[in-house]
Design an enzyme around this catalytic site. Structure first.
Site, PDB file in Angstrom:
ATOM      1  N   LYS A  52       0.835  -1.209   0.000  1.00 55.35           N
ATOM      2  CA  LYS A  52       0.000   0.000   0.000  1.00 55.35           C
ATOM      3  C   LYS A  52       0.867   1.255   0.000  1.00 55.35           C
ATOM      4  O   LYS A  52       0.578   2.226  -0.701  1.00 55.35           O
ATOM      5  CB  LYS A  52      -0.951  -0.016   1.203  1.00 55.35           C
ATOM      6  CG  LYS A  52      -2.085  -1.032   1.054  1.00 55.35           C
ATOM      7  CD  LYS A  52      -2.807  -1.310   2.357  1.00 55.35           C
ATOM      8  CE  LYS A  52      -3.849  -2.410   2.146  1.00 55.35           C
ATOM      9  NZ  LYS A  52      -4.486  -2.866   3.394  1.00 55.35           N
ATOM     10  N   GLN A  96      -5.023  -1.831   9.685  1.00 59.88           N
ATOM     11  CA  GLN A  96      -4.921  -3.127   9.017  1.00 59.88           C
ATOM     12  C   GLN A  96      -5.541  -4.228   9.876  1.00 59.88           C
ATOM     13  O   GLN A  96      -5.174  -4.416  11.034  1.00 59.88           O
ATOM     14  CB  GLN A  96      -3.441  -3.455   8.745  1.00 59.88           C
ATOM     15  CG  GLN A  96      -3.211  -4.754   7.995  1.00 59.88           C
ATOM     16  CD  GLN A  96      -3.707  -4.692   6.555  1.00 59.88           C
ATOM     17  OE1 GLN A  96      -3.602  -3.683   5.883  1.00 59.88           O
ATOM     18  NE2 GLN A  96      -4.246  -5.802   6.082  1.00 59.88           N
ATOM     19  N   ASP A 119     -10.693   3.354   4.074  1.00 59.44           N
ATOM     20  CA  ASP A 119     -11.221   2.021   3.757  1.00 59.44           C
ATOM     21  C   ASP A 119     -12.730   2.028   3.538  1.00 59.44           C
ATOM     22  O   ASP A 119     -13.292   1.070   3.019  1.00 59.44           O
ATOM     23  CB  ASP A 119     -10.887   1.058   4.904  1.00 59.44           C
ATOM     24  CG  ASP A 119     -10.071  -0.134   4.436  1.00 59.44           C
ATOM     25  OD1 ASP A 119      -9.842  -0.257   3.222  1.00 59.44           O
ATOM     26  OD2 ASP A 119      -9.665  -0.943   5.278  1.00 59.44           O
TER      27      ASP A 119
END
Length: 285
Positions: A52, A96, A119
């Site tokens: 990422k 995460q 997200d």
């Protein structure tokens, strides 16, 4: 069989983002910034996070990884999120998952500011999303829709089946397909005779979280199969998905491979979300 190459689609998405990042830098004097929090030493998660960061930098965005030890307390994690919420130079925050078992994921999802929810998975973000007024869309389902659009696959009028009902993939995937005028069935671990349901579908999105669970016999001829799964321990020790991809050629019309299918588009959508959040916070949108 048409291979739906998410890696190629992601490359196009990143190319389209680069000029937006340049414009942002000219206007604001810095690049859009994504902060990622990772707790513990799960090897796969650390690889995802590193990828990422590399993807961010490839389009001129900046990214910081906040790596916390596995014995981090809930309060320490909460304090880190609150600090990033308050940091004006942070545009997107991603925690995460999975977190170590002693940490409360729901508490985390309630803490991340919806203005910085890269997200698209906080409860506020999901509320707007399911109300049809999304700020950003959950990355993986949105990435799937981008792949389908890239290959001119219109789902309007299709019978679609989503295998899995998580808030991360299954439920928002069903929502996006419904909004695109597909007729959607959601299946899960309690679905009786799953194969009978998936064999009726023109499009099957598999997000079951179980390696190599479905194969040729579970899909009708000329179906479209999207595999969201990602697992270690496939044939010859390679990465594999929820679908036995090698069985599909000559039977289904199109399918995503693993790796190289949905995964790259999840990351590309994360970059899109972060850039959009940065532009909104700066008053450019």
């Amino acid at each position: 069989m048409l291979i739906l190459n998410g890696k190629e689609v992601a490359k196009e998405v990143r190319s389209s983002l680069a000029p937006r990042v340049v414009s942002f830098v000219k206007e604001i004097g810095r690049s859009p910034h994504l902060s990622v929090i990772i707790v513990g030493d799960d090897g796969a998660s650390h690889i995802y996070v590193k990828n990422k960061k590399i993807a961010c930098e490839s389009v001129g965005m900046s990214s910081t990884i906040h790596s916390l030890p596995s014995n981090t307390t809930q309060q320490e994690l909460n304090d880190k999120i609150i600090a990033l919420n308050q940091d004006d130079k942070v545009d997107g925050i991603l925690v995460q998952f999975p977190l170590p078992k002693h940490l409360n994921s729901e508490e985390v999802l309630n803490l991340v500011s919806s203005e910085k929810d890269a997200d698209g998975l906080t409860y506020v973000s999901l509320g707007y999303f399911f109300a049809g007024k999304p700020v950003v869309q959950p990355c993986t389902p949105a990435g799937v829709m981008t792949i389908l659009k890239h290959y001119d696959i219109s789902v309007e009028g299709m019978r679609a089946v989503v295998v899995g009902r998580s808030n991360i993939v299954g439920k928002p995937m069903a929502q996006l397909l419904t909004e695109a005028n597909a007729t959607v069935t959601v299946c899960h671990s309690k679905t009786k005779n799953l194969s009978a349901v998936t064999r009726e579908a023109d499009l099957v999105v598999v997000a079951a979280g179980k390696a190599r669970m479905l194969g040729k016999e579970d899909f009708k001829k000329d179906a479209i199969v999207v595999d969201v799964g990602m697992h270690h321990g496939g044939p010859a020790g390679k990465l594999c998905g929820d679908v036995r991809f090698e069985e599909l050629d000559g039977w289904v019309k199109a399918a995503t491979p693993v790796p190289g299918g949905v995964g790259p588009m999840t990351i590309a959508t994360l970059l899109q979300n972060t850039c959009l959040l940065a532009e909104k916070r700066a008053g450019l949108r």
